[in-house]
Design a protein around this motif. Structure first.
Motif, PDB file in Angstrom:
ATOM      1  N   ARG A  36       0.885  -1.172   0.000  1.00 23.67           N
ATOM      2  CA  ARG A  36       0.000   0.000   0.000  1.00 23.67           C
ATOM      3  C   ARG A  36       0.920   1.218   0.000  1.00 23.67           C
ATOM      4  O   ARG A  36       1.933   1.228   0.691  1.00 23.67           O
ATOM      5  CB  ARG A  36      -0.868   0.056   1.255  1.00 23.67           C
ATOM      6  N   PHE A  37       0.552   2.242  -0.750  1.00 23.35           N
ATOM      7  CA  PHE A  37       1.368   3.456  -0.749  1.00 23.35           C
ATOM      8  C   PHE A  37       1.282   4.173   0.596  1.00 23.35           C
ATOM      9  O   PHE A  37       2.238   4.795   1.033  1.00 23.35           O
ATOM     10  CB  PHE A  37       0.959   4.386  -1.896  1.00 23.35           C
ATOM     11  N   GLU A  38       0.127   4.078   1.247  1.00 23.26           N
ATOM     12  CA  GLU A  38      -0.099   4.624   2.587  1.00 23.26           C
ATOM     13  C   GLU A  38      -1.098   3.707   3.274  1.00 23.26           C
ATOM     14  O   GLU A  38      -1.806   2.948   2.594  1.00 23.26           O
ATOM     15  CB  GLU A  38      -0.650   6.054   2.504  1.00 23.26           C
ATOM     16  N   GLU A  40      -4.154   3.772   4.404  1.00 24.35           N
ATOM     17  CA  GLU A  40      -5.558   3.718   3.968  1.00 24.35           C
ATOM     18  C   GLU A  40      -5.712   3.612   2.451  1.00 24.35           C
ATOM     19  O   GLU A  40      -6.824   3.690   1.937  1.00 24.35           O
ATOM     20  CB  GLU A  40      -6.309   4.945   4.490  1.00 24.35           C
ATOM     21  N   MET A  41      -4.627   3.417   1.749  1.00 28.01           N
ATOM     22  CA  MET A  41      -4.658   3.314   0.288  1.00 28.01           C
ATOM     23  C   MET A  41      -5.055   1.898  -0.136  1.00 28.01           C
ATOM     24  O   MET A  41      -5.003   0.963   0.665  1.00 28.01           O
ATOM     25  CB  MET A  41      -3.289   3.671  -0.294  1.00 28.01           C
ATOM     26  N   PRO A  42      -5.429   1.705  -1.409  1.00 27.69           N
ATOM     27  CA  PRO A  42      -5.811   0.381  -1.898  1.00 27.69           C
ATOM     28  C   PRO A  42      -4.666  -0.636  -1.783  1.00 27.69           C
ATOM     29  O   PRO A  42      -3.487  -0.293  -1.870  1.00 27.69           O
ATOM     30  CB  PRO A  42      -6.170   0.621  -3.369  1.00 27.69           C
ATOM     31  N   SER A  57      -5.513  -6.782  -6.918  1.00 24.96           N
ATOM     32  CA  SER A  57      -5.417  -5.339  -6.774  1.00 24.96           C
ATOM     33  C   SER A  57      -6.760  -4.696  -6.460  1.00 24.96           C
ATOM     34  O   SER A  57      -7.761  -4.989  -7.098  1.00 24.96           O
ATOM     35  CB  SER A  57      -4.868  -4.729  -8.069  1.00 24.96           C
ATOM     36  N   HIS A  59      -6.784  -1.404  -6.751  1.00 30.33           N
ATOM     37  CA  HIS A  59      -6.642  -0.179  -7.546  1.00 30.33           C
ATOM     38  C   HIS A  59      -7.572  -0.241  -8.760  1.00 30.33           C
ATOM     39  O   HIS A  59      -7.466  -1.160  -9.579  1.00 30.33           O
ATOM     40  CB  HIS A  59      -5.195  -0.007  -8.017  1.00 30.33           C
TER      41      HIS A  59
END
Length: 122
Positions: A36-38, A40-42, A57, A59
């Motif tokens: 995850r990029f952060e 709460e990200m997908p 994914s 995304h």
């Protein structure tokens, strides 16, 4: 010289818990890694079983739900019996003999993606 190595399909998922229940608990894949990029990200993750790799994914731009992939294998009857024995609430896959001399066990994930496990008969 360029040489192709392997195809890794990307399947769209919408719910991490449902995806892990289906792919890890029901189908018996192993979780290789998650990204995850952060916080709460997908989610983007890789699963594997017997050398087969699949990326899952959340995304929206990666792929569309409703894909189908074929997994050539040996022991499709045993796999089908194993899956039925797990008594997964949302799938009771059957076994189908095809006109192209194969047996197939098709399962659909909670997001509409179909996995067709196929064994070609001698």
């Amino acid at each position: 010289m360029a040489q192709l190595s392997q195809i890794v399909p990307i399947l769209r998922i919408f719910d991490e818990t449902k995806a892990k229940t289906f792919y890890l608990d029901f189908l018996g894949f192993s979780l290789d890694w998650e990204h995850r990029f952060e916080p709460e990200m997908p989610l983007y993750m890789q699963i594997s079983k017997d050398g087969v790799l699949i990326h899952l994914s959340e995304h929206h731009g990666d792929c569309s739900p409703g894909a189908a992939i074929r997994v050539n294998m040996n022991g499709v009857r045993e796999l089908q019996k194993e899956l039925i024995g797990k008594k997964y609430a949302y799938a009771r896959p059957g076994l189908q003999k095809t006109p192209w001399n194969a047996e197939e066990c098709t399962v659909t994930d909670p997001f509409g993606n179909r996995l067709i496990f196929c064994e070609y008969l001698a």
